[in-house]
Design a protein around this motif. Structure first.
Motif, PDB file in Angstrom:
ATOM      1  N   ASP A 198      88.604 -29.315 116.497  1.00  0.00           N
ATOM      2  CA  ASP A 198      88.592 -29.009 115.065  1.00  0.00           C
ATOM      3  C   ASP A 198      87.287 -29.462 114.422  1.00  0.00           C
ATOM      4  O   ASP A 198      86.722 -28.754 113.572  1.00  0.00           O
ATOM      5  CB  ASP A 198      89.776 -29.686 114.374  1.00  0.00           C
ATOM      6  CG  ASP A 198      91.112 -29.063 114.743  1.00  0.00           C
ATOM      7  OD1 ASP A 198      91.105 -28.050 115.474  1.00  0.00           O
ATOM      8  OD2 ASP A 198      92.154 -29.598 114.323  1.00  0.00           O
TER       9      ASP A 198
ATOM     10  N   SER B 117      80.756 -24.149 111.473  1.00  0.00           N
ATOM     11  CA  SER B 117      80.865 -23.380 110.238  1.00  0.00           C
ATOM     12  C   SER B 117      79.985 -23.918 109.120  1.00  0.00           C
ATOM     13  O   SER B 117      79.801 -23.252 108.096  1.00  0.00           O
ATOM     14  CB  SER B 117      82.319 -23.377 109.762  1.00  0.00           C
ATOM     15  OG  SER B 117      82.690 -24.663 109.268  1.00  0.00           O
TER      16      SER B 117
ATOM     17  N   ALA C 153      84.318 -27.206 112.563  1.00  0.00           N
ATOM     18  CA  ALA C 153      83.828 -27.502 111.220  1.00  0.00           C
ATOM     19  C   ALA C 153      82.316 -27.676 111.201  1.00  0.00           C
ATOM     20  O   ALA C 153      81.649 -27.328 110.219  1.00  0.00           O
ATOM     21  CB  ALA C 153      84.510 -28.766 110.693  1.00  0.00           C
TER      22      ALA C 153
ATOM     23  N   ALA D 122      91.889 -30.069 111.457  1.00  0.00           N
ATOM     24  CA  ALA D 122      91.505 -28.922 110.630  1.00  0.00           C
ATOM     25  C   ALA D 122      91.987 -29.084 109.193  1.00  0.00           C
ATOM     26  O   ALA D 122      91.274 -28.736 108.237  1.00  0.00           O
ATOM     27  CB  ALA D 122      92.066 -27.643 111.247  1.00  0.00           C
ATOM     28  N   GLN D 123      93.196 -29.624 109.011  1.00  0.00           N
ATOM     29  CA  GLN D 123      93.745 -29.766 107.664  1.00  0.00           C
ATOM     30  C   GLN D 123      92.974 -30.812 106.852  1.00  0.00           C
ATOM     31  O   GLN D 123      92.626 -30.577 105.691  1.00  0.00           O
ATOM     32  CB  GLN D 123      95.229 -30.158 107.737  1.00  0.00           C
ATOM     33  CG  GLN D 123      96.155 -29.061 108.243  1.00  0.00           C
ATOM     34  CD  GLN D 123      96.016 -28.818 109.747  1.00  0.00           C
ATOM     35  OE1 GLN D 123      95.786 -29.769 110.511  1.00  0.00           O
ATOM     36  NE2 GLN D 123      96.132 -27.562 110.155  1.00  0.00           N
TER      37      GLN D 123
ATOM     38  N   ASP E 170      81.917 -30.200 101.238  1.00  0.00           N
ATOM     39  CA  ASP E 170      80.980 -29.510 102.125  1.00  0.00           C
ATOM     40  C   ASP E 170      79.787 -30.407 102.405  1.00  0.00           C
ATOM     41  O   ASP E 170      79.262 -31.086 101.506  1.00  0.00           O
ATOM     42  CB  ASP E 170      80.503 -28.205 101.478  1.00  0.00           C
ATOM     43  CG  ASP E 170      81.623 -27.185 101.343  1.00  0.00           C
ATOM     44  OD1 ASP E 170      82.663 -27.375 102.009  1.00  0.00           O
ATOM     45  OD2 ASP E 170      81.460 -26.215 100.574  1.00  0.00           O
TER      46      ASP E 170
ATOM     47  N   LYS F 170      80.732 -26.675 107.467  1.00  0.00           N
ATOM     48  CA  LYS F 170      81.542 -27.542 106.618  1.00  0.00           C
ATOM     49  C   LYS F 170      81.124 -28.997 106.789  1.00  0.00           C
ATOM     50  O   LYS F 170      80.998 -29.748 105.816  1.00  0.00           O
ATOM     51  CB  LYS F 170      83.018 -27.365 106.982  1.00  0.00           C
ATOM     52  CG  LYS F 170      83.981 -28.312 106.261  1.00  0.00           C
ATOM     53  CD  LYS F 170      84.102 -27.978 104.800  1.00  0.00           C
ATOM     54  CE  LYS F 170      85.120 -28.857 104.117  1.00  0.00           C
ATOM     55  NZ  LYS F 170      85.296 -28.525 102.687  1.00  0.00           N
TER      56      LYS F 170
ATOM     57  N   ALA G  65      89.423 -29.698 105.955  1.00  0.00           N
ATOM     58  CA  ALA G  65      89.389 -28.730 104.861  1.00  0.00           C
ATOM     59  C   ALA G  65      89.382 -29.412 103.499  1.00  0.00           C
ATOM     60  O   ALA G  65      88.903 -28.838 102.508  1.00  0.00           O
ATOM     61  CB  ALA G  65      90.571 -27.775 104.974  1.00  0.00           C
ATOM     62  N   LYS G  66      89.916 -30.626 103.427  1.00  0.00           N
ATOM     63  CA  LYS G  66      89.967 -31.362 102.163  1.00  0.00           C
ATOM     64  C   LYS G  66      88.639 -32.043 101.833  1.00  0.00           C
ATOM     65  O   LYS G  66      88.440 -32.488 100.700  1.00  0.00           O
ATOM     66  CB  LYS G  66      91.069 -32.424 102.225  1.00  0.00           C
ATOM     67  CG  LYS G  66      92.468 -31.872 102.422  1.00  0.00           C
ATOM     68  CD  LYS G  66      93.476 -33.003 102.573  1.00  0.00           C
ATOM     69  CE  LYS G  66      94.882 -32.473 102.830  1.00  0.00           C
ATOM     70  NZ  LYS G  66      95.854 -33.570 103.023  1.00  0.00           N
TER      71      LYS G  66
END
Length: 532
Positions: free
Chosen positions: A242, A249, A246, A217-218, A225, A251, A221-222
């Motif tokens: 995770d 969502s 993503a 997840a971390q 998109d 991402k 997030a970096k």
């Protein structure tokens, strides 16, 4: 009497014939590996065992293998072989580390295309009688940024294929030099930079404690998109739940997954999601690759059983029988020197210099250099051995030099390893005492006399009062017993180091307490396998 080899998995007839042509009696039973009880019953009759992935060479099998001298794995992964048990019994375990590199790299490229153009879903829709042209809007690879995590043998092939597709290729690999990156036509970057810039990310790194679950997840997030992720390396590099979140969502726009945390993968959070392409660990599954590794393992095993030549051994250096008694302790020392530097160095290594001083200079220094490089790279490349380590080092552009000289100090023999990165030069030296045990005698130019144990802690600090008390107190409260404690410094009040030999692994939280002290610069947990 001719040596006997059991082939318990599917190898080609050509590979089987290689055994026969080289004077080895071969028993070809390609389904026997699935019958553990039968294998247990017959394994004592054979000198060699040739396998793929179906045969599980457990400690129980090894105990029953009273005559077994070598296990040959047609492929790179040896997870199905109990290496410590085999080593303890003196059984050599060989693999074929480079036979399926192109095949795996091509599968990663194929997965990238499949995800970019949603090919599996489009195929299923069309064959179902639908014509959903507007639904499957894809993206071009040309002009996109491809991030390659792990630029060893396979990763480098993927990188060059990406360049050929007119992609901008960036790569992260702790051992990739800027010179090697330039040769490949790619850009070397830090991992966070890769996450931020890449449109496609492909994983080609081994499974180690540092890489396990690296896509989580971390890290997701970096990423930018709409990134698309491909994993044809090892299951467990990605936290599947995770990644699934993503994708849901938006991402992550898509993923191509060939390897899973649990295999065979009967269930995964990724199954059933839009634009997730899953394959059943097909990275090495081409006719050419399967044939290549089968032929290689037959040749290697035959050469060992008939001539004593050792190639691509996981648990044994390339050392002749005459050299072994004298050289083996120094091989262990060389591995420890490399392992020390590998575990305390995070910067990409540009060059390696190894000096052999005294009696060791007259030994088989090629094997010792390979042992040093194997130890050096093992913290980043789990599947490395004394044969493959020099090749992997050269692939990463690391310059390797070795020199010998007559006795120049108080020790009859010692080995000194020096590595150079863009930011610093680091050295460590060691010797073997009369008891056959390796010891560190110098680190960063500071003299020390430190016994090497399986679990150790290395600290750098200011030479100030209270450091010994700090370490003893913190480890004592954590229940970590210190078996040996050695200190060194360059001058009073200057730079100092400490090496602690502890009875068990030190939890990271305990080391954080040490690092919080104002006089401590670094505190690193070390692991030296095979040392007791």
């Amino acid at each position: 009497m001719a040596p006997r080899v059991l082939v318990s998995d599917k190898l080609s007839e050509t590979a089987v014939q290689i055994f026969r042509d080289r004077g080895v009696e071969v028993d070809f039973q390609p389904n026997l590996g699935k019958d553990r009880e039968k294998l247990l019953e017959v394994i004592g009759q054979y000198d060699g065992l040739a396998i793929r992935s179906a045969t599980k060479v457990t400690e129980k099998i090894i105990d029953a293998a009273t005559n077994l001298k070598v296990v040959g794995r047609a492929g790179i992964g040896v997870d199905n072989v109990d290496i410590p048990a085999a080593s303890k019994k003196g059984i050599i375990v060989m693999n074929t580390p480079f036979g399926n590199s192109i095949t795996t790299a091509e599968h990663a490229i194929a997965m990238m295309f499949a995800v970019a153009r949603q090919l599996p879903a489009a195929d299923a829709s069309t064959q179902a009688g639908k014509w959903e042209k507007s639904r499957f809007m894809g993206v071009e690879l040309t002009g996109k940024t491809l991030g390659v995590i792990g630029c060893g043998n396979i990763g480098a092939i993927v990188a060059t294929r990406g360049v050929g597709l007119r992609m901008r290729v960036i790569a992260f690999d702790p051992y990739l030099s800027h010179e090697r990156a330039s040769q490949l036509g790619i850009e070397k970057v830090e991992l966070d930079d890769l996450y931020k810039r890449a449109d496609f990310i492909t994983l080609h790194t081994p499974m180690t404690d540092k890489t396990r679950g690296m896509i989580n997840a971390q890290s997701l997030a970096k990423m930018r998109d709409g990134v698309r992720i491909v994993n044809c390396a090892r299951g467990g590099l990605i936290v599947e739940a995770d990644l699934a979140d993503a994708i849901k969502s938006g991402k992550v726009a898509g993923a191509g997954i060939d390897v899973f945390e649990t295999e065979p993968a009967k269930d995964s959070p990724l199954f059933g999601l839009d634009n997730v392409v899953c394959t059943p660990h097909l990275g090495a599954s081409t006719t050419e690759a399967q044939e290549n590794v089968a032929l290689q393992v037959a040749e290697q095993m035959s050469d060992y059983l008939t001539r004593g030549a050792v190639t691509n051994a996981i648990n044994m250096p390339s050392i002749t029988a005459e050299e072994a008694p004298i050289l083996t302790p120094f091989v262990r020392l060389a591995e420890c020197l490399g392992a020390f530097v590998g575990q305390v160095t995070e910067e990409p290594i540009r060059s390696v210099e190894i000096v052999y001083d005294g009696l060791v200079a007259e030994m088989n220094t090629k094997a010792l250099t390979s042992a040093t490089l194997s130890g050096l790279m093992k913290s980043q490349v789990a599947e490395v051995n004394m044969v493959s380590a020099p090749i992997m080092a050269r692939e990463r552009g690391i310059q390797i030099t070795e020199s010998t000289r007559d006795k120049s100090g108080v020790f009859d023999s010692y080995i000194k390893l020096t590595i150079v990165t863009e930011k610093f030069t680091r050295s460590v030296a060691g010797t073997v005492f009369s008891d056959g045990k390796p010891r560190f005698i110098q680190i960063k130019g500071i003299n020390i006399d430190a016994e090497i144990g399986e679990h150790m802690v290395y600290t750098t600090n200011n030479d100030a009062p209270g450091i010994i008390g700090l370490l003893g107190t913190v480890f004592g409260k954590a229940g970590v017993n210190i078996a040996n404690f050695q200190l060194g410094r360059n001058r009073p009040g200057g730079d100092a180091i400490a090496l602690l030999y502890v009875d068990s692994a030190v939890p990271e939280g305990v080391l954080d307490q040490v690092r919080d002290h104002k006089e401590i610069h670094r505190a690193v947990a070390l692991r030296f396998d095979g040392i007791s």
